[in-house]
Design an enzyme around this catalytic site. Structure first.
Site, PDB file in Angstrom:
ATOM      1  N   ARG A 126     -16.743   6.998  -2.142  1.00  0.00           N
ATOM      2  CA  ARG A 126     -15.659   7.398  -1.266  1.00  0.00           C
ATOM      3  C   ARG A 126     -15.902   8.749  -0.593  1.00  0.00           C
ATOM      4  O   ARG A 126     -15.072   9.245   0.140  1.00  0.00           O
ATOM      5  CB  ARG A 126     -14.414   7.528  -2.104  1.00  0.00           C
ATOM      6  CG  ARG A 126     -13.225   7.008  -1.376  1.00  0.00           C
ATOM      7  CD  ARG A 126     -12.352   6.396  -2.386  1.00  0.00           C
ATOM      8  NE  ARG A 126     -11.073   6.092  -1.907  1.00  0.00           N
ATOM      9  CZ  ARG A 126     -10.485   4.933  -2.170  1.00  0.00           C
ATOM     10  NH1 ARG A 126     -11.115   4.002  -2.822  1.00  0.00           N
ATOM     11  NH2 ARG A 126      -9.279   4.725  -1.754  1.00  0.00           N
ATOM     12  N   ARG A 128       2.564  -4.623   1.103  1.00  0.00           N
ATOM     13  CA  ARG A 128       1.729  -5.224   0.051  1.00  0.00           C
ATOM     14  C   ARG A 128       2.505  -5.482  -1.242  1.00  0.00           C
ATOM     15  O   ARG A 128       3.288  -4.649  -1.695  1.00  0.00           O
ATOM     16  CB  ARG A 128       0.541  -4.309  -0.267  1.00  0.00           C
ATOM     17  CG  ARG A 128      -0.249  -4.829  -1.467  1.00  0.00           C
ATOM     18  CD  ARG A 128      -1.589  -4.223  -1.604  1.00  0.00           C
ATOM     19  NE  ARG A 128      -1.570  -2.777  -1.556  1.00  0.00           N
ATOM     20  CZ  ARG A 128      -2.653  -2.033  -1.474  1.00  0.00           C
ATOM     21  NH1 ARG A 128      -3.828  -2.607  -1.430  1.00  0.00           N
ATOM     22  NH2 ARG A 128      -2.567  -0.731  -1.445  1.00  0.00           N
ATOM     23  N   ARG A 143       2.831  -1.226  -5.086  1.00  0.00           N
ATOM     24  CA  ARG A 143       2.048  -0.167  -5.726  1.00  0.00           C
ATOM     25  C   ARG A 143       2.716   1.182  -5.497  1.00  0.00           C
ATOM     26  O   ARG A 143       3.250   1.437  -4.413  1.00  0.00           O
ATOM     27  CB  ARG A 143       0.633  -0.154  -5.123  1.00  0.00           C
ATOM     28  CG  ARG A 143      -0.417  -0.548  -6.125  1.00  0.00           C
ATOM     29  CD  ARG A 143      -1.743  -0.757  -5.497  1.00  0.00           C
ATOM     30  NE  ARG A 143      -2.287   0.445  -4.869  1.00  0.00           N
ATOM     31  CZ  ARG A 143      -3.486   0.475  -4.280  1.00  0.00           C
ATOM     32  NH1 ARG A 143      -4.226  -0.613  -4.259  1.00  0.00           N
ATOM     33  NH2 ARG A 143      -3.925   1.580  -3.735  1.00  0.00           N
TER      34      ARG A 143
HETATM   35  P1  AP5 Z   1      -7.714   2.068  -4.020  1.00  0.00           P
HETATM   36  O1  AP5 Z   1      -7.034   1.235  -5.006  1.00  0.00           O
HETATM   37  O2  AP5 Z   1      -9.172   1.903  -3.798  1.00  0.00           O
HETATM   38  O3  AP5 Z   1      -6.900   1.929  -2.663  1.00  0.00           O
HETATM   39  P2  AP5 Z   1      -7.345   2.023  -1.126  1.00  0.00           P
HETATM   40  O4  AP5 Z   1      -8.729   2.357  -0.791  1.00  0.00           O
HETATM   41  O5  AP5 Z   1      -6.303   2.910  -0.578  1.00  0.00           O
HETATM   42  O6  AP5 Z   1      -7.358   0.597  -0.671  1.00  0.00           O
HETATM   43  P3  AP5 Z   1      -6.281  -0.431  -0.898  1.00  0.00           P
HETATM   44  O7  AP5 Z   1      -6.421  -1.094  -2.245  1.00  0.00           O
HETATM   45  O8  AP5 Z   1      -4.936   0.195  -0.610  1.00  0.00           O
HETATM   46  O9  AP5 Z   1      -6.537  -1.463   0.293  1.00  0.00           O
HETATM   47  P4  AP5 Z   1      -7.547  -2.672   0.451  1.00  0.00           P
HETATM   48  O10 AP5 Z   1      -8.526  -2.321   1.507  1.00  0.00           O
HETATM   49  O11 AP5 Z   1      -8.082  -3.156  -0.849  1.00  0.00           O
HETATM   50  O12 AP5 Z   1      -6.549  -3.734   1.063  1.00  0.00           O
HETATM   51  P5  AP5 Z   1      -5.950  -5.096   0.459  1.00  0.00           P
HETATM   52  O13 AP5 Z   1      -6.997  -6.140   0.418  1.00  0.00           O
HETATM   53  O14 AP5 Z   1      -5.161  -4.854  -0.778  1.00  0.00           O
HETATM   54  O15 AP5 Z   1      -7.498   3.632  -4.358  1.00  0.00           O
HETATM   55  C1  AP5 Z   1      -6.244   4.139  -4.761  1.00  0.00           C
HETATM   56  C2  AP5 Z   1      -6.389   5.595  -5.164  1.00  0.00           C
HETATM   57  O16 AP5 Z   1      -7.289   5.714  -6.302  1.00  0.00           O
HETATM   58  C3  AP5 Z   1      -7.000   6.534  -4.104  1.00  0.00           C
HETATM   59  O17 AP5 Z   1      -6.030   7.015  -3.209  1.00  0.00           O
HETATM   60  C4  AP5 Z   1      -7.617   7.648  -4.988  1.00  0.00           C
HETATM   61  O18 AP5 Z   1      -6.638   8.543  -5.432  1.00  0.00           O
HETATM   62  C5  AP5 Z   1      -8.127   6.860  -6.185  1.00  0.00           C
HETATM   63  N1  AP5 Z   1      -9.525   6.432  -6.043  1.00  0.00           N
HETATM   64  C6  AP5 Z   1      -9.987   5.146  -5.950  1.00  0.00           C
HETATM   65  N2  AP5 Z   1     -11.316   5.116  -5.843  1.00  0.00           N
HETATM   66  C7  AP5 Z   1     -11.734   6.417  -5.859  1.00  0.00           C
HETATM   67  C8  AP5 Z   1     -13.010   7.030  -5.762  1.00  0.00           C
HETATM   68  N3  AP5 Z   1     -14.141   6.309  -5.597  1.00  0.00           N
HETATM   69  N4  AP5 Z   1     -13.077   8.384  -5.807  1.00  0.00           N
HETATM   70  C9  AP5 Z   1     -11.970   9.124  -5.973  1.00  0.00           C
HETATM   71  N5  AP5 Z   1     -10.706   8.593  -6.051  1.00  0.00           N
HETATM   72  C10 AP5 Z   1     -10.591   7.252  -6.007  1.00  0.00           C
HETATM   73  O19 AP5 Z   1      -4.941  -5.473   1.663  1.00  0.00           O
HETATM   74  C11 AP5 Z   1      -3.803  -4.670   1.920  1.00  0.00           C
HETATM   75  C12 AP5 Z   1      -2.632  -5.582   2.334  1.00  0.00           C
HETATM   76  O20 AP5 Z   1      -2.968  -6.213   3.580  1.00  0.00           O
HETATM   77  C13 AP5 Z   1      -2.354  -6.737   1.343  1.00  0.00           C
HETATM   78  O21 AP5 Z   1      -0.971  -6.959   1.281  1.00  0.00           O
HETATM   79  C14 AP5 Z   1      -3.065  -7.961   1.975  1.00  0.00           C
HETATM   80  O22 AP5 Z   1      -2.424  -9.184   1.645  1.00  0.00           O
HETATM   81  C15 AP5 Z   1      -2.955  -7.644   3.463  1.00  0.00           C
HETATM   82  N6  AP5 Z   1      -4.096  -8.149   4.239  1.00  0.00           N
HETATM   83  C16 AP5 Z   1      -5.421  -8.099   3.898  1.00  0.00           C
HETATM   84  N7  AP5 Z   1      -6.179  -8.638   4.875  1.00  0.00           N
HETATM   85  C17 AP5 Z   1      -5.305  -9.014   5.857  1.00  0.00           C
HETATM   86  C18 AP5 Z   1      -5.468  -9.628   7.134  1.00  0.00           C
HETATM   87  N8  AP5 Z   1      -6.676  -9.966   7.615  1.00  0.00           N
HETATM   88  N9  AP5 Z   1      -4.379  -9.857   7.881  1.00  0.00           N
HETATM   89  C19 AP5 Z   1      -3.144  -9.529   7.430  1.00  0.00           C
HETATM   90  N10 AP5 Z   1      -2.903  -8.962   6.222  1.00  0.00           N
HETATM   91  C20 AP5 Z   1      -3.980  -8.698   5.444  1.00  0.00           C
END
Ligand code: AP5
Length: 227
Positions: free
Chosen positions: A88, A127, A160
């Protein structure tokens, strides 16, 4: 296959990773999921991570790197893995290179899922995640058949804690400043593929698979050319 899914919060990394797991039978390793599990079980590490996660900042590298090293050492990662949400920042990317080199398992490449920022806020605020099986739904774009109930296992769906407007804005800022440069790091060595992450999930998955296969081919070519 050893790949990274890179993309802004809400770009669909978790959604696409779950489909890749079914297709390739390799584990999804999500640092977000590992950290949330540590927070919910109340481990010392989880307590350290919680404040950063609640505010949308990155958890300190040493915590995340220790966690990743341990997870990659489990036998189910021997045949490949999908890293979701890691690395990240640039120092995590460099540390991952060193770790995989030591393990003799270099990365095939990185898949960047590209989505317009305006769309991300709506996706994240809608979500819904199953407390039992982790399946992901969306009240706007992928609603469950029955309100609050998982289609897959009947478990409870919840929002979440970090999917509120203020934390989402911080997460998007952190992505721009710290995570976006990671794409350039891999692009400069020809190990990046970008997928358009807007539109129907199944259609995006077809592009994800085609791009992942290109990364595999590229890695084989680089390995064959290496002295
Ligand atoms: P993390 O859990 O990794 O969250 P994020 O990167 O913010 O990503 P998300 O899980 O929110 O989104 P996603 O891309 O997976 O989307 P999703 O498929 O769910 O991190 C959370 C926290 O942990 C960070 O803020 C940090 O504090 C910490 N952290 C994590 N990793 C770290 C690291 N390496 N270093 C340091 N800190 C770290 O989809 C989202 C929504 O959209 C869903 O509802 C889904 O159904 C919908 N959706 C998906 N695709 C589509 C589409 N094509 N069309 C319409 N809707 C869609």
């Amino acid at each position: 296959m050893r790949i990274v899914l890179l993309g802004a919060p809400g770009s669909g990394k978790g959604t696409q990773a779950k489909l890749l797991v079914e297709r390739y039978r390799i584990p999804q390793i999500s640092t977000g999921d590992l950290l949330r599990a540590a927070v919910s079980t109340g481990t010392a590490l989880g307590q350290q991570a919680k404040a950063a996660m609640d505010s949308g900042q990155l958890v300190p590298d040493e915590i995340v790197l220790g966690m990743i090293r341990e997870r990659l050492s489990l036998p189910d990662a021997d045949n490949g893995f999908i890293l979701d949400g890691f690395p990240r920042n640039l120092s995590q990317a460099e540390a991952l290179d060193r770790m995989l080199e030591e393990m003799g398992r270099p990365l095939d490449g990185v898949l960047l899922i590209d989505v317009d920022f305006d769309i991300l806020m709506q996706r994240l605020s809608g979500r819904l995640t199953c407390e039992s099986c982790g399946a992901v739904f969306n009240s706007y774009t992928k609603p469950p058949r029955h309100d609050g109930v998982c289609d897959m296992c009947g478990g409870n769906l919840h929002h979440r804690a970090d999917d509120n407007e203020e934390t989402i804005s911080n997460r998007l800022r952190v992505y721009e400043a710290q995570t976006k440069p990671v794409a350039g790091y891999y692009e400069s060595r020809g190990a990046l593929q970008t997928v358009d992450g807007e539109g129907e999930i199944g259609r995006i998955f077809d592009s994800v698979v085609a791009s992942a296969e290109r990364l595999l081919e590229g890695a084989k070519t680089r390995a064959a050319a290496a002295p």
